[in-house]
Design an enzyme around this catalytic site. Sequence first.
Site, PDB file in Angstrom:
ATOM      1  CB  THR B 151      -0.967   0.006   1.198  1.00  0.00           C
ATOM      2  OG1 THR B 151      -0.237  -0.182   2.407  1.00  0.00           O
ATOM      3  CG2 THR B 151      -2.007  -1.074   1.053  1.00  0.00           C
ATOM      4  CE  LYS B 177       0.301  -3.371   3.340  1.00  0.00           C
ATOM      5  NZ  LYS B 177      -0.599  -2.585   4.283  1.00  0.00           N
ATOM      6  CB  THR B 188      -0.738  -2.347  11.168  1.00  0.00           C
ATOM      7  OG1 THR B 188      -1.340  -2.004  12.378  1.00  0.00           O
ATOM      8  CG2 THR B 188      -1.783  -2.425  10.077  1.00  0.00           C
ATOM      9  CD  GLU B 274       2.070   5.177   6.480  1.00  0.00           C
ATOM     10  OE1 GLU B 274       1.286   4.570   5.751  1.00  0.00           O
ATOM     11  OE2 GLU B 274       1.712   5.843   7.469  1.00  0.00           O
ATOM     12  CG  ASN B 396      -0.386   8.365   8.061  1.00  0.00           C
ATOM     13  OD1 ASN B 396      -1.049   7.407   7.704  1.00  0.00           O
ATOM     14  ND2 ASN B 396       0.909   8.286   8.354  1.00  0.00           N
TER      15      ASN B 396
END
Lengths: 401, 401
Positions: B151, B177, B188, B274, B396
């Site tokens: 993603t 991932k 997660t 991220e 985000n």
Amino acid sequence: MTASRTGVTAPTGFRAAGFAAAIKPTSSKKDCALVVSEAPASVAGVFTQNKVKSATVLWNQEICRQGTAQAVFVNSGNANACTGEQGLRDAEATAERVAEGLGASRDNVCVCSTGVIGVPLPMDRILNGVDGCLASLSPEGGADAAVAIMTTDTVPKEASIEVELSRGRVTVGAMAKGSGMIAPNTATMLVFITTDASIEPGPLYSLLKQAADRSFNCICIDNDCSTNDTVLCLANGLAEAQPLMPGTPDYAAFGEALVSLCQDLAQRLVRDGEGATKFVTISVSGADTDEDAKMIARAVAQSQLCKTAFYGNDANWGRIACAAGYSGAPLNPDSLQVWLNDIKVMEDGRRADYREEDASERVRQPEFTVRISVGEGPGQAVFWTSDLSFDYIRINAEYRS
Amino acid sequence: MTASRTGVTAPTGFRAAGFAAAIKPTSSKKDCALVVSEAPASVAGVFTQNKVKSATVLWNQEICRQGTAQAVFVNSGNANACTGEQGLRDAEATAERVAEGLGASRDNVCVCSTGVIGVPLPMDRILNGVDGCLASLSPEGGADAAVAIMTTDTVPKEASIEVELSRGRVTVGAMAKGSGMIAPNTATMLVFITTDASIEPGPLYSLLKQAADRSFNCICIDNDCSTNDTVLCLANGLAEAQPLMPGTPDYAAFGEALVSLCQDLAQRLVRDGEGATKFVTISVSGADTDEDAKMIARAVAQSQLCKTAFYGNDANWGRIACAAGYSGAPLNPDSLQVWLNDIKVMEDGRRADYREEDASERVRQPEFTVRISVGEGPGQAVFWTSDLSFDYIRINAEYRS
């Protein structure tokens, strides 16, 4: 009471001052504050739960155990935390200098610090700050003191409230600082409350604890609980009003006023949160207990993904449901309902029937409420939080250097 | 094994594929993946602790209870979470389509989803994705599958390892991932592990759980535990090696290989976190128990203030001490020692004797270790975390829209 007697100097018999002592050598802002009561006052405090405590927290806890204080000295720019024995000696020496200047007992002088951790206090400048404050104490000095305790705050925070008792009237005043390291139990911050009410230290502590639980322990900016969190309340009894006795209507009225004052300040801390562009109320109902509701509200209020979505004007209720789900509270996913203000976005665990643009319009507002219902239980809770923005990163990546 | 048989297709008897099905209509990247074993395989899974679970998690948990699986279908772009009964029916229909194509049982097909929460799966495109994957299954398809499950990941993550047994050799392959919503218990992410080892589902679960606890449950990017976290392992027994029996050296060797593979992947998830610009190892020793050490390591790894300091090249050990202090673990502040790589910055609860430029140089590195000693106890733990950067906010705040 004149308009210029604001904040901690609003009640009868309190003077205050702010003074620029260059605690951070590169700063010219006021960084030392002193609040003094004309007479020894009942004192109560609520302190950080962090096991690593500032020397000043240890010092003030001892004073609160004794129950009497007459002055509070505060410096910003240095937290006097992780400073070992030296830190304790420095706190003591600071209190001593204040006591000498006032002709008071050293053991009645609270000392608070906020700022960088791990650097010994620059004692020459601290003592110079004490002297500067002593020389400028004034019944109109509340505003200067409120400025002096600021660190990354962008606005000073003062409040006052009057309480009509069955006979007479008392005033409660306060100042607060804190915009980073804000997390529940206790939110990282310094709050100083003064009142001319007459009340014993024990009952004062009960009311202060209740007020903190319903205000400063229900806010969240980041999730870091500091080494220095302190809420101190001094009650000098100099108003012309009868003493407040537990179990009386006057006592209850005073307690409610204290809650109201603290909630006002707590919300202003969130509004001034580091980098905050949004003020978001998280309201949870239908849980089995208030404690369960609080766990859910806290998880959503702390979630980085929810907070970045708020910042991005994204009505991303999936992240809200996700945070509720990992909060640790019992939860039936199929009973989850979520509203953004008046727009129901989640119904019975899935997307409700709403228009995306309506939901987006709600989270685009600078203030909105996330309402979460998790069932039919009586438990409820409210949290106040900010969004997580670029500026939070900028402020905290650059703060110390 | 040729160089092109990577990741999940490295072990004997596995084929895979990736296919672009426009699950997000605006995307042209591969977003559907299929992994198939030639023969029904033992299956074990570790899943999110979130009470709000994707329909696919519920589906896979049921398959893992039965213990046999032959295929795993994955879509990115949509999480199939908070989608109610419809979500369950969609997971089932997806599994059914895969089963028909393979001539296998629907109850042996795992289905995983990752992406936005609360939007029903676009089933026409999902089924088209199934067909596309079925048509392109290949023993060299591991790399395509690894791309399809991404993603916000910036790089695909594949790994494989060979284990020499007392007689014969087995191979373990994997893809993973996840770069946001990463938090312990479980981080997660989606992780798919394949092996040609022969092992019963029960023992396989024990080893998988142990490996996850020592890898994916020791990482932190943000603190959000998702609705979809899944680690699945399929063991088809097609290697020419004897079955792995608990209590044997071969079983232990296989278990260690699984830990090593999972730690490799977990660290790569953090490196690709991220907005991450730093990879930071938090190593805690001297606690009373491993669990206490883990609480401290986790608090530091999750602290927004520590992570922004890492981003800002700021050797701010005060924030590290602060996070250790509020972790909830027992702690004597005066016993705290902190190192940044080889530089001791905190000693016995206060600043150690070091040069600021030396400490800054350490945290300026893209990788460094924060070592924390809290006493003389036997408890220790390691966590891996990233810094918190402007890009995290950008990603985000803009992710969904």
